[in-house]
Design an enzyme around this catalytic site. Structure first.
Site, PDB file in Angstrom:
ATOM      1  N   SER A 195     -23.395   7.623  13.867  1.00  0.00           N
ATOM      2  CA  SER A 195     -23.778   8.135  15.182  1.00  0.00           C
ATOM      3  C   SER A 195     -24.304   7.065  16.128  1.00  0.00           C
ATOM      4  O   SER A 195     -24.396   7.306  17.328  1.00  0.00           O
ATOM      5  CB  SER A 195     -24.826   9.237  15.040  1.00  0.00           C
ATOM      6  OG  SER A 195     -26.060   8.711  14.591  1.00  0.00           O
ATOM      7  N   LYS A 251     -31.788   7.575  16.251  1.00  0.00           N
ATOM      8  CA  LYS A 251     -31.175   7.854  17.554  1.00  0.00           C
ATOM      9  C   LYS A 251     -31.908   7.046  18.620  1.00  0.00           C
ATOM     10  O   LYS A 251     -32.936   6.426  18.369  1.00  0.00           O
ATOM     11  CB  LYS A 251     -31.266   9.345  17.915  1.00  0.00           C
ATOM     12  CG  LYS A 251     -30.785  10.322  16.858  1.00  0.00           C
ATOM     13  CD  LYS A 251     -29.283  10.309  16.657  1.00  0.00           C
ATOM     14  CE  LYS A 251     -28.868  11.336  15.600  1.00  0.00           C
ATOM     15  NZ  LYS A 251     -27.437  11.197  15.232  1.00  0.00           N
TER      16      LYS A 251
END
Length: 251
Positions: A57, A135
């Site tokens: 990601s 993230k």
């Protein structure tokens, strides 16, 4: 006392010093191991620890190639003792409940092995048994985030972000909601105080805040869930280097 008596005292003291210096290494080794273990435990608890990147990601910021999951990063805790995460920081955090649906424990089913794993985890030699994710912080408490403007950019408080780190695999299609096929749009979310809106740099391959917008936190992550700030790639050798914060709101 005579000179000869003084000389005898000095000789005895010299012998005792030599005896101390000549202690076998195997006698000192347990002490050295204990000292090293205490230092390692303190470092892991208060300073930082390494983490394994669990998915693609954050490509290409972390990983460097499609499908790779081998990067190790060092995550430090010191920055957030005196302040909260800021926009652009790359953070490691424990997933809130709705993020943990598919998480499976990395511990052995064998009680003895599991105990050993937990023991070594305390010293940073084994990953913790929790759903740790990485993230980038896009918005913080009090800010409103949404997508998109006419160019397909994310907006924070109505200002579009130019994000050099973001990777999109599909062109922007107005009206297409976030999801499979490359959709980007999501409704405005006002981030509660003490929470963060986070997104992966690899935007079409990241189940981030956008994927959890319908949960009780509207996809946001409590600051208390943050384990630290990613600051350095430590493995593999050809990827060693800093992990940089890039605040697109400052542009």
């Amino acid at each position: 006392m005579s000179d000869s008596g003084d000389e005898g005292v000095r000789r005895r003291r010299g012998r005792r010093r030599r005896e101390k210096k000549q202690r076998p290494f195997w006698q000192e080794l347990p002490i050295l191991i204990v000292i090293a273990a205490v230092i390692a435990a303190l470092m892991v608890t208060f300073v930082g620890r390494p983490y394994v990147i669990p998915s693609q990601s954050m490509e290409t910021t972390l990983h460097g190639c499609a499908g790779c999951t081998g990067d190790r990063i060092y995550v430090q805790k010191l920055s957030y003792y005196w302040g909260d995460p800021q926009p652009g920081d790359v953070v490691v955090f424990v997933g809130p409940p709705s993020w943990n649906t598919h998480y499976q424990s990395i511990r052995s089913d064998n009680a003895a092995v599991r105990g050993v794993q937990n023991f070594f985890s305390f010293f940073g030699l084994v990953p913790p048994d929790e759903n740790d994710l990485v993230k980038r912080v896009i918005a913080v408490g009090g800010q409103t985030v949404q997508c998109c403007d006419a160019q397909g950019r994310v907006l924070v408080d109505g200002k579009p972000l130019d994000e050099p780190y973001a990777r999109y695999l599909f062109p922007y299609v107005p009206g297409q909601p976030y999801g499979p096929g490359g959709g980007r749009e999501f409704k405005p979310v006002k981030v509660p105080e003490g929470h963060l809106w986070v997104m992966g740099d690899n935007r079409n391959e990241s189940a981030d805040s956008r994927a959890h917008i319908s949960d009780e936190l509207q996809g946001t992550v409590p600051v208390d869930n943050v384990r630290g700030k990613a600051v350095f790639k430590i493995w593999p050798p050809n990827r060693i280097g800093p992990v940089r914060s890039q605040n697109a709101q400052a542009n």
